[in-house]
Write an enzyme that holds these catalytic residues in place. Structure first.
Site, PDB file in Angstrom:
ATOM      1  N   MET A  88       0.974   9.515  56.980  1.00  0.00           N
ATOM      2  CA  MET A  88      -0.104  10.096  57.785  1.00  0.00           C
ATOM      3  C   MET A  88       0.418  11.228  58.682  1.00  0.00           C
ATOM      4  O   MET A  88       0.072  11.318  59.858  1.00  0.00           O
ATOM      5  CB  MET A  88      -0.765   9.005  58.645  1.00  0.00           C
ATOM      6  CG  MET A  88      -1.368   7.871  57.837  1.00  0.00           C
ATOM      7  SD  MET A  88      -1.897   6.459  58.847  1.00  0.00           S
ATOM      8  CE  MET A  88      -0.315   5.696  59.247  1.00  0.00           C
ATOM      9  N   ASP A 129     -10.147  -1.905  52.917  1.00  0.00           N
ATOM     10  CA  ASP A 129      -9.920  -0.538  53.378  1.00  0.00           C
ATOM     11  C   ASP A 129     -10.666   0.459  52.501  1.00  0.00           C
ATOM     12  O   ASP A 129     -11.042   0.159  51.362  1.00  0.00           O
ATOM     13  CB  ASP A 129      -8.423  -0.206  53.342  1.00  0.00           C
ATOM     14  CG  ASP A 129      -7.655  -0.863  54.474  1.00  0.00           C
ATOM     15  OD1 ASP A 129      -8.300  -1.436  55.366  1.00  0.00           O
ATOM     16  OD2 ASP A 129      -6.412  -0.806  54.456  1.00  0.00           O
ATOM     17  N   LYS A 170     -10.474   3.104  57.285  1.00  0.00           N
ATOM     18  CA  LYS A 170     -10.181   4.181  58.231  1.00  0.00           C
ATOM     19  C   LYS A 170      -9.655   5.356  57.431  1.00  0.00           C
ATOM     20  O   LYS A 170      -8.726   5.219  56.655  1.00  0.00           O
ATOM     21  CB  LYS A 170      -9.115   3.745  59.248  1.00  0.00           C
ATOM     22  CG  LYS A 170      -9.492   2.522  60.074  1.00  0.00           C
ATOM     23  CD  LYS A 170      -8.347   2.169  61.008  1.00  0.00           C
ATOM     24  CE  LYS A 170      -8.587   0.872  61.738  1.00  0.00           C
ATOM     25  NZ  LYS A 170      -9.773   0.833  62.530  1.00  0.00           N
TER      26      LYS A 170
END
Length: 260
Positions: free
Chosen positions: A169, A34, A56
């Protein structure tokens, strides 16, 4: 046919990976990692290992999940040991199920090594228990973030006023979902802590209350990932953070803050 292991790299600090995870990383022939995985942790990989970035980041160009799945399947046919290194814990908002399903469908052996998720790392840095006798008996991990084919929702969680909630998030959409909580009767003075870059040298904690959260601007934060903790169990930590900032008037402290 290769072996694929999904490993939790932890919340950011390179030494929060598990011993098992580190051993497998050092043996891997190919590592898919990641964007938030520490460069110093990646340096622990075998010198001959192929490193593939598939991260991402919110609002930035990233690798599509279906392409990551395809790459993992192809790598498992080429290498003896493939590691998929994920931030936090693979099984918490890590889209692990999609990768596991694709690999198993292709006939590959898959294993998972757990990691420290951001909510637990934040609680450790704050020295604030997320469950607290007489105050909070449950912990909810949730996110407003949805896939491109899903309808956004502000209905993040249900529960009592005393539950602790960790929102992943969720800062960019904080206005709508925080307002929805307030409309449902959640106390505007409920403690909130914004947790940035948890476990890293640049980690930062900002105390608020739920009433002010819809007004908070994401531009006031750094570019690091941000976790939002909500609940009465955080009252003492909020007070301590305010005292450290030498600005105790910044938020209105409810009675349970003062009693904590």
């Amino acid at each position: 046919m290769g072996r694929v292991v999904l490993i939790g790299a932890g919340p950011g600090a390179e030494d929060l990976i598990t011993v098992r995870g580190l051993k497998l990383l050092m043996q891997a022939d190919c590592v898919f990692h990641d964007a938030l995985v520490s460069p110093s942790l990646l340096s622990e990989a075998h010198p001959d290992a192929k490193l593939v970035a598939v991260g991402k980041r919110c609002g930035q160009k990233s690798t599509a999940q279906h392409f990551i799945n395809k790459q993992l399947v192809e790598a498992a046919e080429q290498y003896k040991l493939v590691v998929r290194l994920k931030g936090g814990d693979p099984m918490v908002f890590g889209r692990a199920d999609e990768e596991i399903t694709a690999l198993k469908a292709a006939g590959h052996t898959v294993e998972v090594v757990p990691g420290v998720t951001a909510a637990l790392a934040a609680a450790s840095s704050l020295q604030a228990s997320l469950t607290l006798r007489g105050v909070a008996r449950s912990l909810t991990l949730t996110t407003p973030s949805v896939g491109s084919d899903e309808t956004p929702s502000t209905d993040l969680f249900t529960g009592t006023e005393n539950d602790t909630v960790a929102v992943y998030m969720g800062l960019r959409q904080a206005g709508p979902w925080a307002a929805a909580l307030l409309e449902k009767g959640r106390n505007a003075n409920t403690p909130v802590i914004l947790c940035e870059s948890v476990s890293l040298p640049a980690e930062k904690f900002t105390p608020l209350n739920l009433g002010r959260l819809p007004l908070f601007s994401a531009e006031q934060l750094t570019d690091g990932p941000c976790l939002i903790l909500i609940g009465k169990a955080l009252a003492k930590a909020c007070v301590e953070l305010q005292l450290l900032k030498h600005n105790p008037e910044e938020i209105a402290l409810p009675d349970f803050f003062r009693a904590a």
